[in-house]
Write a protein that holds these residues in place. Structure first.
Motif, short mmCIF file in Angstrom:
data_model
loop_
_atom_site.label_atom_id
_atom_site.label_comp_id
_atom_site.label_asym_id
_atom_site.label_seq_id
_atom_site.Cartn_x
_atom_site.Cartn_y
_atom_site.Cartn_z
N THR A 1 46.79 41.71 2.43
CA THR A 1 45.44 42.09 2.85
C THR A 1 44.81 41.01 3.72
OG1 THR A 1 45.18 43.38 0.82
CG2 THR A 1 43.17 42.82 2.01
N ALA A 2 45.01 39.75 3.36
CA ALA A 2 44.52 38.66 4.20
C ALA A 2 45.18 38.72 5.58
CB ALA A 2 44.80 37.31 3.54
N GLY A 3 46.47 39.07 5.61
CA GLY A 3 47.16 39.22 6.89
C GLY A 3 46.58 40.34 7.73
N ASP A 4 46.20 41.44 7.09
CA ASP A 4 45.60 42.56 7.82
C ASP A 4 44.26 42.16 8.42
OD1 ASP A 4 47.73 44.22 7.25
OD2 ASP A 4 46.78 45.13 5.51
N ARG A 5 43.47 41.43 7.65
CA ARG A 5 42.16 40.99 8.14
C ARG A 5 42.31 39.96 9.26
NH1 ARG A 5 37.89 40.69 3.13
NH2 ARG A 5 38.32 42.78 2.30
N CYS A 6 43.28 39.10 9.10
CA CYS A 6 43.54 38.07 10.12
C CYS A 6 43.94 38.72 11.45
CB CYS A 6 44.63 37.14 9.62
SG CYS A 6 44.85 35.64 10.59
N ALA A 7 44.79 39.72 11.38
CA ALA A 7 45.23 40.42 12.58
C ALA A 7 44.07 41.17 13.22
CB ALA A 7 46.35 41.40 12.24
N LYS A 8 43.18 41.70 12.41
CA LYS A 8 42.05 42.48 12.93
C LYS A 8 41.05 41.61 13.67
CE LYS A 8 38.68 45.99 11.50
NZ LYS A 8 38.16 46.78 10.36
N ARG A 9 40.84 40.39 13.19
CA ARG A 9 39.88 39.51 13.86
C ARG A 9 40.51 38.73 15.00
NH1 ARG A 9 40.18 34.14 11.97
NH2 ARG A 9 41.42 33.88 10.05
N GLY A 10 41.82 38.80 15.13
CA GLY A 10 42.50 38.13 16.23
C GLY A 10 43.57 39.03 16.82
N SER A 11 44.81 38.76 16.48
CA SER A 11 45.92 39.63 16.89
C SER A 11 47.14 39.30 16.05
CB SER A 11 46.25 39.44 18.37
OG SER A 11 46.98 38.25 18.58
N MET A 12 48.04 40.26 15.92
CA MET A 12 49.27 40.01 15.18
C MET A 12 50.12 38.96 15.88
SD MET A 12 50.56 43.65 13.60
CE MET A 12 50.49 44.58 15.13
N ALA A 13 50.11 38.98 17.22
CA ALA A 13 50.95 38.04 17.96
C ALA A 13 50.46 36.60 17.81
CB ALA A 13 51.00 38.43 19.43
N ALA A 14 49.13 36.42 17.83
CA ALA A 14 48.58 35.07 17.88
C ALA A 14 48.27 34.49 16.51
CB ALA A 14 47.31 35.06 18.74
N MET A 15 48.16 35.31 15.48
CA MET A 15 47.80 34.78 14.16
C MET A 15 48.88 33.84 13.63
SD MET A 15 48.39 38.24 11.87
CE MET A 15 48.50 37.54 10.23
N LEU A 16 48.44 32.84 12.89
CA LEU A 16 49.34 31.85 12.30
C LEU A 16 49.17 31.86 10.78
CD1 LEU A 16 48.88 28.87 14.77
CD2 LEU A 16 50.80 30.47 14.66
N PRO A 17 50.21 31.48 10.04
CA PRO A 17 50.10 31.50 8.58
C PRO A 17 48.91 30.73 8.02
CG PRO A 17 52.39 31.34 9.19
CD PRO A 17 51.60 31.22 10.48
N HIS A 18 48.57 29.58 8.61
CA HIS A 18 47.45 28.83 8.04
C HIS A 18 46.11 29.51 8.31
CE1 HIS A 18 47.22 26.71 12.07
NE2 HIS A 18 45.95 26.89 11.81
N ASP A 19 46.07 30.46 9.25
CA ASP A 19 44.85 31.23 9.48
C ASP A 19 44.49 32.10 8.28
OD1 ASP A 19 44.67 30.23 12.09
OD2 ASP A 19 45.80 31.91 12.93
N LEU A 20 45.47 32.43 7.45
CA LEU A 20 45.25 33.32 6.31
C LEU A 20 44.27 32.75 5.29
CD1 LEU A 20 48.89 34.52 5.51
CD2 LEU A 20 47.17 35.70 6.88
N PHE A 21 44.15 31.43 5.22
CA PHE A 21 43.32 30.84 4.18
C PHE A 21 41.86 31.23 4.31
CE2 PHE A 21 46.91 27.67 4.15
CZ PHE A 21 47.41 28.08 2.92
N ALA A 22 41.35 31.36 5.54
CA ALA A 22 39.97 31.79 5.73
C ALA A 22 39.77 33.20 5.21
CB ALA A 22 39.58 31.70 7.20
N ASP A 23 40.72 34.08 5.49
CA ASP A 23 40.62 35.46 5.04
C ASP A 23 40.80 35.57 3.53
OD1 ASP A 23 40.50 37.00 7.72
OD2 ASP A 23 42.14 35.59 7.97
#
Length: 295
Positions: A263-285
């Motif tokens: 779910t955090a991955g889905d939110r991360c992709a929504k606020r950015g992109s699947m291509a550009a998101m990085l694993p450490h970005d998940l912590f904010a979500d």
């Protein structure tokens, strides 16, 4: 038959945080992770365990890795180890850690970034009379397990987290055969290794020995990057450490961690992109997601 994981199911399985609790109320995690070649894995899994709510998180790794992780998450407790010839943790230091944690009722997280040292390190930490209240085995620890390098039984509350390639090695088959019948593969992993098996991939499956198979509906292809599994392993270990004190199980932790991660991955992709998101970005979500569930 597969049981789909829901938000309500996850909310009911999360550890509670009562007003009169302290760090000792939420257990501890020892992450045996990282090596000279794979330093970031230790940082991601240690932070994952901290963000999941574990009371204390210890990192056992070679000194350069420990220093890097402390610069990012000073909340982590350091267990600095000597560097073996292969760039990993010296096995004698791993054996000393096992003795030091004998009375601490700690969850072991082993594997992320261990590299060539995984076999001797995990063998020193595990086996008969291992002190761990539970264990999460990921990445290089799974390769050591598949190669028969780990002696003795795994802790009773153990979770393994293979991707299809690791699952194929653990089952001595091919990736094609694993993917052709993922449910059968997940069940076989759980039965063969007497533990909870998390078979990662699109529609991650969680198999309980002799019991249910859960299917996770969350997640996307943006998680298909090195480091995503390290975050999941840490999240799982942290939830397991906190939950065991409240009567939760490895099954509960696996169900919650996989859904939260996806779910955090889905939110991360929504606020950015699947291509550009990085694993450490998940912590904010993950932070906002936990806040919503706690309310």
């Amino acid at each position: 038959m597969q049981r789909e994981i829901t938000r309500e199911m996850v909310k009911a399985r999360l550890p509670r945080r009562e007003a009169d609790t302290n760090k000792g109320s939420f257990g501890s995690v020892l992450a045996a992770a990282g090596s000279m070649a794979y330093r970031g894995a230790a940082a991601l899994c240690a932070e994952g365990a901290l963000r999941a709510g574990a009371g204390l998180v210890y990192l056992a790794s070679v000194e350069p890795v420990v220093q890097m992780v402390l610069s990012r998450t000073p909340e982590c407790c350091a267990c600095g180890c000597r560097t073996a010839a292969n760039g990993g943790i010296h096995p004698q230091d791993a054996a000393a850690l096992r003795s030091w944690f004998a009375e601490k009722n700690t969850v072991l997280l082993a594997g992320p970034g261990l590299g060539e040292s995984a076999g001797p390190v995990c063998n020193a930490l595990l086996g008969k009379k291992a002190p761990w209240s539970a264990a999460v085995l990921d990445a290089d620890a799974l390769n050591a397990l598949a190669a028969g390098k780990l002696k003795g039984p795994l802790p009773e509350q153990t979770v393994i987290t293979p991707h299809p390639g690791e699952a194929a090695r653990l089952l001595h088959t091919t990736v094609g055969e694993v993917q052709a019948d993922r449910e059968a593969a997940a069940r076989q992993l759980a039965e063969n290794y007497h533990c909870i098996a998390v078979l990662k991939g699109s529609g991650t499956l969680i198999a309980v020995p002799g019991g249910e198979v859960y299917r996770n509906p969350t997640g996307n292809a943006g998680l298909a990057k090195g480091g995503s599994g390290d975050v999941l392993a840490g999240l799982l270990a942290g939830l397991l450490a906190a939950g065991l004190r409240q009567g939760r199980t490895a099954e509960d932790a696996a169900v919650a961690a996989v859904w939260l991660h996806g779910t955090a991955g889905d939110r991360c992709a929504k606020r950015g992109s699947m291509a550009a998101m990085l694993p450490h970005d998940l912590f904010a979500d993950l932070g906002t997601l936990f806040a919503e569930l706690e309310r």
